[in-house]
Design an enzyme around this catalytic site. Sequence first.
Site, PDB file in Angstrom:
ATOM      1  N   ARG B  19       0.833  -1.200   0.000  1.00  0.00           N
ATOM      2  CA  ARG B  19       0.000   0.000   0.000  1.00  0.00           C
ATOM      3  C   ARG B  19       0.878   1.264   0.000  1.00  0.00           C
ATOM      4  O   ARG B  19       0.952   1.995  -0.976  1.00  0.00           O
ATOM      5  CB  ARG B  19      -0.961  -0.002   1.222  1.00  0.00           C
ATOM      6  CG  ARG B  19      -2.113   0.966   1.123  1.00  0.00           C
ATOM      7  CD  ARG B  19      -1.823   2.403   1.488  1.00  0.00           C
ATOM      8  NE  ARG B  19      -1.296   2.546   2.851  1.00  0.00           N
ATOM      9  CZ  ARG B  19      -0.790   3.671   3.311  1.00  0.00           C
ATOM     10  NH1 ARG B  19      -0.732   4.752   2.532  1.00  0.00           N
ATOM     11  NH2 ARG B  19      -0.307   3.746   4.544  1.00  0.00           N
ATOM     12  N   ASP B  20       1.604   1.471   1.084  1.00  0.00           N
ATOM     13  CA  ASP B  20       2.370   2.717   1.239  1.00  0.00           C
ATOM     14  C   ASP B  20       3.514   2.793   0.231  1.00  0.00           C
ATOM     15  O   ASP B  20       3.903   3.885  -0.201  1.00  0.00           O
ATOM     16  CB  ASP B  20       2.934   2.778   2.670  1.00  0.00           C
ATOM     17  CG  ASP B  20       3.213   4.192   3.149  1.00  0.00           C
ATOM     18  OD1 ASP B  20       2.943   5.141   2.403  1.00  0.00           O
ATOM     19  OD2 ASP B  20       3.722   4.337   4.274  1.00  0.00           O
ATOM     20  N   HIS B 213       9.924   6.613   8.760  1.00  0.00           N
ATOM     21  CA  HIS B 213      10.562   6.766   7.453  1.00  0.00           C
ATOM     22  C   HIS B 213      12.049   6.970   7.697  1.00  0.00           C
ATOM     23  O   HIS B 213      12.449   7.514   8.726  1.00  0.00           O
ATOM     24  CB  HIS B 213       9.957   7.952   6.695  1.00  0.00           C
ATOM     25  CG  HIS B 213       8.632   7.612   6.075  1.00  0.00           C
ATOM     26  ND1 HIS B 213       8.368   7.734   4.740  1.00  0.00           N
ATOM     27  CD2 HIS B 213       7.507   7.113   6.629  1.00  0.00           C
ATOM     28  CE1 HIS B 213       7.132   7.348   4.487  1.00  0.00           C
ATOM     29  NE2 HIS B 213       6.580   6.967   5.615  1.00  0.00           N
ATOM     30  N   CYS B 244       7.033  10.275   0.574  1.00  0.00           N
ATOM     31  CA  CYS B 244       5.941  11.196   0.829  1.00  0.00           C
ATOM     32  C   CYS B 244       5.928  12.212  -0.291  1.00  0.00           C
ATOM     33  O   CYS B 244       6.943  12.860  -0.547  1.00  0.00           O
ATOM     34  CB  CYS B 244       6.108  11.894   2.176  1.00  0.00           C
ATOM     35  SG  CYS B 244       4.830  13.128   2.471  1.00  0.00           S
ATOM     36  N   ASN B 253       9.962   4.438   3.552  1.00  0.00           N
ATOM     37  CA  ASN B 253       9.695   3.879   4.871  1.00  0.00           C
ATOM     38  C   ASN B 253      10.923   3.135   5.371  1.00  0.00           C
ATOM     39  O   ASN B 253      11.780   2.737   4.592  1.00  0.00           O
ATOM     40  CB  ASN B 253       8.549   2.865   4.749  1.00  0.00           C
ATOM     41  CG  ASN B 253       7.220   3.516   4.459  1.00  0.00           C
ATOM     42  OD1 ASN B 253       7.040   4.092   3.390  1.00  0.00           O
ATOM     43  ND2 ASN B 253       6.290   3.433   5.383  1.00  0.00           N
TER      44      ASN B 253
END
Lengths: 313, 313
Positions: B19-20, B213, B244, B253
Amino acid sequence: MSQPSPCPAKIEINEVAPRDGLQIEARFVPTEEKIRWIDALSTTGLRRIEATSFTSPKAIPNLRDAADVVTGIQRREGVDITVLVPNVKGTERALACQVDEINLVMSASDSHGLANLRMTPEQSLEQFAAILDASKESGVFINASLSTTFGCPFEGDVHEARVLERVEKLIDLGIQGVTLCDTTGMANPAQVKHLCEAVLERWPETPFTLHFHNTRGMGLANALAAWQAGISRFDSSLGGLGGCPFAPGATGNVCTEDLVHMFEAMGVDTGVDLDALLEVAATLPDLIGHDVPGQVVKAGKSTRRYAIPSVHA
Amino acid sequence: MSQPSPCPAKIEINEVAPRDGLQIEARFVPTEEKIRWIDALSTTGLRRIEATSFTSPKAIPNLRDAADVVTGIQRREGVDITVLVPNVKGTERALACQVDEINLVMSASDSHGLANLRMTPEQSLEQFAAILDASKESGVFINASLSTTFGCPFEGDVHEARVLERVEKLIDLGIQGVTLCDTTGMANPAQVKHLCEAVLERWPETPFTLHFHNTRGMGLANALAAWQAGISRFDSSLGGLGGCPFAPGATGNVCTEDLVHMFEAMGVDTGVDLDALLEVAATLPDLIGHDVPGQVVKAGKSTRRYAIPSVHA
């Protein structure tokens, strides 16, 4: 983990990029550029700079200009110039250049010592005795760096008892400061904390320095663990330059500006002007001809602010 | 720093790369490849996988296949599938796919909430109340991730009192677990330790997860500090994928395999088979079409041995 930690309010940085960083670079950095670079570094508040190595030019061609570098740089009050020396001849050359400190290297593990220095630890200690003898009248501080303290890329684990035995021999010999080196980035924070507590308890008067590589991403975590154990002296390398010829794929030393950034953010006084240091770090890719691993110079300090993006962007 | 730490003997990893990590990639990873990848991840001992996000396909085109992914993957005993949802509609779609857990996101800082979610924290909380209502009968675990907990890229410091107030509102609302997110890598270990101790003392029954992160190289140091404060749940991303959109130059991350490697080396049980995880991590550059920041996959585990080089080499 054990009792409440001392967590020093101040730490000292020994910048090793000019020696540990440059020695494995593909390109020879011209003497004048090295001097300008070290002069810039010495205005940033670093406590100590390992400026070069007085080895044979054949062994480390990149540092063949050792004497010219040390005599060419501007000496500043409060910034000690240290150099690596492998033997009595190197010691004499270094002392002739008025260095403040001499750093010796031996390995905690036999096979790394043989591969890196072509000496067993016992032979290294004999060499050190001769060096101490040759430097006695100079009053120069003699430090010894113990490679593969946290593991050997050939042998694996290096037991803490063996490390303590080596440290004891160094101190008994008259070595004034000891650097514990994680040469190929094998250390983990639990191991670091345990060993640091052990040496600080046993030799409270000896200045211990910790030297980490960021090979497996644990460089700053290991520095944190050492600091929590009471360590206040760190080796680090601008931009994270460095590496180890015996561990291919391994990234460099823990990055000075990232280390300073972390500790300053935590409220620990490093003595370093981080903005000034970042300016010097930003010149590194030009100096050595390639990108470096340091992250703060790319991302900016954690206090960096961004403009709020337009909602309809 | 304060009293002796609890230092959990076991930790749990929530893998967020699907996801991220994928949401900001340039390339859409085909649904079948996502499914194969998540299936491989779910055999490695990870406790939880954030598989996708049920947002509008327009907002995150890379995750437009959310329902196909969640219904296509093999479900395994002991591996919870969690998904991000932004609203009631997304919740209903997620519940229809039999997810084990739902993750909501709000920002601790107003300007980040407006930029990232187009909602103030107050509006987010209203949304969450509606989502809790819509999911009540499902029995699905509802977690909330609090972005910019350790600092906001637009506003700077986010005071701990403000974070604690947001957490209190979430818990009062009926949120079951809270993830404290260092969205743009602004956290430092001292700050992390302080906040983690504060939330664990105040809400000992709430499962708190920490999400770091590695923007400024402190990812693992921050994870270490959280663990020392008693945190046993971490978000991380295979290969260190992620980033980001509002912090250009920011790396991803904290890397799952590097995190697992560190904790396992310290003797902390992560439940993960690191060798199996590294095999999956090694497939990442092919899956997404570029190199990733993870270091252990390149350097090998710290137990890696090298052949002793020939002395005359």
